[in-house]
Design a protein around this motif. Structure first.
Motif, PDB file in Angstrom:
ATOM      1  N   HIS A   1      -5.876   5.741   2.507  1.00 12.27           N
ATOM      2  CA  HIS A   1      -6.176   5.052   3.764  1.00 12.27           C
ATOM      3  C   HIS A   1      -5.393   3.748   3.869  1.00 12.27           C
ATOM      4  O   HIS A   1      -4.750   3.480   4.881  1.00 12.27           O
ATOM      5  N   PHE A   2      -5.459   2.921   2.804  1.00 13.88           N
ATOM      6  CA  PHE A   2      -4.785   1.622   2.875  1.00 13.88           C
ATOM      7  C   PHE A   2      -3.275   1.760   2.693  1.00 13.88           C
ATOM      8  O   PHE A   2      -2.535   0.834   2.998  1.00 13.88           O
TER       9      PHE A   2
ATOM     10  N   GLY B   1       0.816  -1.211   0.000  1.00  8.57           N
ATOM     11  CA  GLY B   1       0.000   0.000   0.000  1.00  8.57           C
ATOM     12  C   GLY B   1       0.850   1.262   0.000  1.00  8.57           C
ATOM     13  O   GLY B   1       0.489   2.275  -0.589  1.00  8.57           O
TER      14      GLY B   1
ATOM     15  N   ARG C   1      -1.770   3.813   4.417  1.00 13.41           N
ATOM     16  CA  ARG C   1      -1.442   4.346   5.763  1.00 13.41           C
ATOM     17  C   ARG C   1      -0.968   5.790   5.678  1.00 13.41           C
ATOM     18  O   ARG C   1      -0.041   6.206   6.356  1.00 13.41           O
TER      19      ARG C   1
ATOM     20  N   ALA D   1      -7.182   4.708  -1.310  1.00 14.39           N
ATOM     21  CA  ALA D   1      -5.798   4.279  -1.510  1.00 14.39           C
ATOM     22  C   ALA D   1      -4.896   4.941  -0.464  1.00 14.39           C
ATOM     23  O   ALA D   1      -3.980   4.314   0.067  1.00 14.39           O
TER      24      ALA D   1
END
Lengths: 218, 389
Positions: A108-109, A81, A111, A106
């Motif tokens: 969010h995943f 990610g 991080r 994207a």
């Protein structure tokens, strides 16, 4: 400068039959590279291995200095990610949310903290600013692919991996997509690796690796 | 964008299925809530009506009939008892107070009770208007009786028996001298007068051997509970019944019916859970590429699992919350508008401890229903899905 991709002697098989044999792959920052091979040579398998979705049977693999094989499953997902952007031939967007939200998922995943203006700026660069709030099923195939490219770049990944991005396109469109991929990845400072059987792309990439079908075991 | 927002967006994709599941869940939960509220209300009322009454003494017969007629005014009395005999027990050392009741007449279905002022005092019923009865022929009415159109200074004739079509005692009329404040107890639906008034209506102003119907006893000592009922039942022609025992028996009988309906309501809730399961199982196949895409974006297997569980929980939580709301709304409306004695005073403005559990169970059913699809999504080989795209 450390290599972004450093792969040595990668071997993988399914059901006892070898599916992939890659002796060496080396990619540096800012480089654009083509991985060309006929169908059945294990291109997609290699892409999955490079993306950390699949663990090779043997070989060593370092992505952005990280030994991918040393990571646990969840750590590999997070690593993907954060550092790798993936683009596919047809599979593009999450249908439940709009274009902008696709990019922010994207983040969010990957991080990353939500960064709306970054997502909007990227969409603007790809000529999609007016489609930011459109739902995926209202986009044309070309628009959807451009959104997917924007989404793959939103976390400023080290590597952009593209799986057969042009095989279903005519010459003009294929050329356009490749130009877009090269421009966008260069602008975002990501190395580009295109995995394809599409011979037309050879002219666009000075660096290419040819992947051959592994010899079947007797 | 978070997992929660994504789950919500995915639910909104199939609004019809989501609405159906939510509705099914809500109907089941609302039924359970309504039963809880109604059962609680009934229990409160039955215990409230019997509070402060340790023993009912009346004519021989069924003990539950005695309690139903004397305390809840919901059955016909078992008969009358001689006043002299009743007096003997009223003055027993184990008795603190004894309230007499002379029953038998009614007005438009509201029962006329010849008694003493200790009876309204038992329910802490204050006088809202006018005063308590004194002279023969005077009556003080409960709040529900007043609401049906009887006011201070009105006069009325009682009918014999408890149905509005009984024989009218036309020659002697009662005059309303007061209205009691509402108490939420049985006394709201009673017309109170003196025992002598009831005698007078039946043409025996100075009866030679006067009778009353029942005696409501409050023990002077806890010790009385074990001895007094036995004494009454063995040493006289009278019958003693303990309201606590009879009320519990009746609530148990009522509970059987409530449990039956409740089981059916849970069946609805479980089928709503099944609906959630089917919806998510379907989504698992329909969204297999998108679930794989989540993994490509960096979602872990665990996050994919959680995203599906969140969908199940959201669906069932929405249904549960809606059901709780509707249950309370219907309870409140029933209490205000239905006009049955049993629903009078029923309110939606209360929260029972059991409802908190209901929230938990309802939500857990959604989580449970989502678990199997979620685990399948967790286990799925992403590379195989991507290759088939």
């Amino acid at each position: 400068m450390p290599a972004l991709i450093e792969a040595q002697d990668i071997r993988h098989g399914f059901g006892g039959q070898p599916a992939l044999a890659l002796d060496h792959l080396h990619l540096e920052a800012g480089q654009a590279h083509l991985l060309l091979g006929p169908s059945g040579c294990g291109k997609t398998t290699l892409l999955h291995i490079l993306a950390g979705l699949l663990m090779p049977d043997s070989g060593s693999l370092h992505i952005a200095g990280q030994d991918v094989r040393a990571l646990g499953p969840a750590a590999r997902d997070r690593f993907r990610g954060q550092h790798i952007g993936l683009i596919f031939q047809r599979l593009h967007l999450l249908g439940a949310v709009n274009v902008l939200q696709n990019l922010m998922l994207a983040q969010h995943f990957g991080r990353r903290p939500p960064n709306r203006s970054r997502a909007l700026a990227l969409l603007d660069q790809l000529g999609l600013a007016h489609r930011a709030h459109a739902m995926p099923d209202t986009l044309s195939q070309g628009e959807a692919q451009r959104v997917a490219i924007a989404r793959a770049l939103v976390n400023q990944p080290a590597i952009l991996l593209a799986d057969e991005p042009t095989s279903s396109l005519d010459d003009d469109n294929a050329q356009e997509v490749i130009a877009l991929l090269r421009d966008a990845s260069e602008r975002e400072g990501a190395a580009l690796l295109v995995v394809t059987h599409d011979q037309r792309l050879r002219a666009h990439f000075p660096d290419a690796t040819l992947l051959a079908r592994p010899e079947p075991t007797a | 964008m978070t997992l929660l927002a994504l789950a919500w967006a995915n639910l909104l994709r199939d609004k019809l299925a989501a609405a159906l599941n939510t509705a099914l869940m809500a109907i089941g939960i609302a039924t359970i809530v309504l039963l809880l509220l109604f059962g609680h209300h009934l229990e409160e009322r039955m215990r409230g009506d019997a509070a402060g009454i340790d023993l009912v003494i009346g004519a021989k017969g069924s003990p539950s009939q005695l309690v139903l007629s004397a305390i809840y005014h919901a059955d016909i009395p078992t008969g009358n008892i001689p006043l002299a005999e009743a007096q003997r027990w009223a003055e027993h050392p184990m008795v603190r107070t004894a309230i007499p009741q002379a029953l038998g007449d009614s007005w438009r279905g509201f029962r006329i009770v010849g008694t003493t002022t200790a009876y309204p005092a038992l329910y802490a019923a204050g006088v809202r208007e006018g005063r308590l009865w004194q002279a023969p022929g005077e009556a003080t009415i409960g709040a529900a009786v007043a609401a049906s159109g009887l006011a201070v200074d009105d006069s009325f004739s009682g009918v014999h028996g408890f149905s509005p079509e009984g024989h009218v005692h036309g020659d002697s009329r009662y005059r309303v001298v007061g209205v009691l404040a509402p108490t939420g107890t049985v006394i709201d639906r009673l017309i109170l007068t003196s025992v002598e008034s009831v005698w007078a209506v039946h043409g025996t102003a100075e009866p030679t051997d006067p009778e009353i119907t029942t005696l409501l006893i409050d023990y002077a000592t806890p010790f009385a509970a074990t001895t007094l009922p036995r004494l009454v039942n063995s040493q006289s022609q009278l019958q003693a019944a303990a309201p606590a025992v009879q009320t519990n028996r009746m609530l148990q009988l009522l509970g059987v019916g409530i449990d039956g309906v409740r089981a059916f309501a849970w069946l609805l809730v479980v089928s709503a859970g099944l609906g959630v399961f089917i919806a998510l199982y379907h989504a698992l196949e329909a969204r297999r590429y998108e679930l794989a895409l989540l993994r490509c974006l960096g979602a872990t297997r665990g996050e994919v699992l959680i995203s599906l569980v969140i969908e199940g929980v959201l669906l069932s939580l929405a249904g549960t919350l809606l059901g709780v709301f509707v249950g309370h709304l219907v309870a409140e409306l029933a209490g205000q508008w239905l006009g049955f004695a049993a629903t009078e005073g029923l309110t939606g403005w209360q929260w029972l401890p059991a409802e908190s559990w209901l929230l938990l169970y309802g939500t857990a059913i959604g989580a449970l229903a989502a678990l199997v699809p979620a685990i399948r999504a967790y286990r799925r080989d992403v590379t195989a899905v991507l290759k088939s795209a």
